[in-house]
Structures are given as structure tokens and as C-alpha cells.
Write a protein that holds these residues in place. Sequence first.
Motif: not given
Length: 261
Positions: A147-163
Motif C-alpha cells: 500500500a502506498p504511504e498516506n502522503v499529503s497533497l503538499r508533499d506529493g505530485l497530483v495528476c489532473l486532466s488537461g481540460p
Amino acid sequence: MNETELHRIDRTVKQWLRTSREFILSKMQQNLSVSEKSSRKDLVTNVDKENEKLIINKIRTFSPDSQILGEEGFGDQIRQTKGWVWVVDPIDGTMNFVKQRDHFAIMIALYIDGQGVLGYIYDVIGNQLFSGGPDIGVFQNDEPLAAPENVSLRDGLVCLSGPMVMHNYRNFQKVAEASSGLRIYGSAGIEMIHLLKGETVAYVSYLKPWDFGAGKILTETLGLAVTTVDGKPLDMLSSDFVMVATVKAQQDILPIIGSNV
Ligand code: 2AM
Ligand code: CA
Ligand code: CA
Ligand code: CA
């Protein structure tokens, strides 16, 4: 379902996926026939259609009483999710397939009475198969995945859709800003893989059932939260703004986009 039966199905689906991958690789040596669906940014090729037919034929032979939800329309018109429902996306990331000949995936999921049982995301060019479900865990090419670590938004990369980013949907540029960085890969399957490996902490996109069917099963099995952008459960038969995230990142994102959950 007992474990023997589950493993029999798992072995069978993996065999279909290997056949399907070989089929796509062989077709990539030839000219593609590309056409537009809803817009110039929404493409389909002869390989998407032929691969969906190939997979659906295998499913129909293996379990004739199942319902099949396939993106390119060779499955069934589904109105309810009772019994066995297979969800098929023959090429996820068709634009990448056409433009890059890389960064696309084959996705298959099995739901029984609305519950996710087995999910498969196959990165075709990388030859990496992510598979599993709540009763067997998640595997990358047959190696168990932690299981991946429970990392916060501040400390991780985020994927969003282009549009979503281009139109700043619900202030999503702020979500990107609050993270360690924004990534856009153009394939829901590939984006789910990054989450499974703990390389990103959230993915938000407008998705159809075949875009999230397999990824939902695999990411939930590894403890990630899968909801709509308003924190509500997903409906397997509807398209929605879907958010897959670590529990911490989910809690970080909801207030930024004005969800009062
Ligand atoms: P697809 O290639 O199977 O259509 C791209 O951001 C991601 O969104 C891909 O996973 C793509 O899947 C999916 N998608 C869903 N609807 C789309 C649309 N109308 N246009 C482009 N991509 C779409
Ligand atoms: Ca498509
Ligand atoms: Ca897709
Ligand atoms: Ca597709």
C-alpha cells in the motif's frame, strides 16, 4: 467466490491480456485508421475497435451469462449491475497511442452484484501488468504491491486532466499549486498506475465507467480513497468527476475545491 475460482478467473484474464497486447503490438506495425468521435481531441482507431471485439469474444466464451460494458459499443446496453459485469477499455489513452505509440493501457474489470472483484491495467509498451482485487491484493507482474504511504497533497505530485486545468474547473489550478507539482499523462490507466506505485498522491478527471472500473478496484484495495470530487460514492454506470487520492490528499483537496463534505 472461493479462492480457487478467483485464481482460475485471474489466470484466464491474464491470458486474454497477453494475447491482446500481442495483437496491439502487431497492429502497430501497420497504418492506423483514425477517426474522430465527439471532437478532434476524442479519437478512436481500428485497433481500439478490433481489440474490444477480441476481448469481448473471449469474455462471451468464458462466461456467456455476463453483461459487458465496453467503450467502443461491442458489449451490452447495461441498465443494472446485478450478476457479473465486465468493464472493458480496449485502449485507454487513444490520443497517446496515436501520437506517441506509447503511454496507453488495456483495462478490464470484473464486478459481481456491483462489487469490484478483479481489476487489470496493462501498460502495453512498458509490459507492466497491474492486477488484483480485495480478496487477493494487488500485483505488478505477479509481484505483490505494498500500500502506498498516506502522503499529503503538499508533499506529493497530483495528476489532473488537461481540460480541468485549462478551464480551471472548480479552481483546480489551486489544487495543483498546493501540491508538490502537477502531472498530466493523458491516460486514466497510466495515472492510476502512478497512484498504485505511490508516485503521485491524487488523480482527478472526468471519467466514464470504463476509465475508472479497473483502477477503482486496484486503488481501493491498496487503501486509496475513490469518490466523486464531492466525496460521494461512484455510480458504476455513470460518468462523473472522479477523485482517487490518499486519505490525506483527499482531505486536503476537498476544502480547496469548495466541497462541504
Ligand atoms: P480513452 O483514451 O480511452 O478515451 C485522457 O485524459 C483520459 O480521459 C484517457 O483515459 C481517455 O480515455 C479519457 N477520456 C474520456 N473521455 C474522453 C474524451 N471525450 N476525450 C478524450 N479523452 C477522454
Ligand atoms: Ca476513447
Ligand atoms: Ca479510457
Ligand atoms: Ca479507450
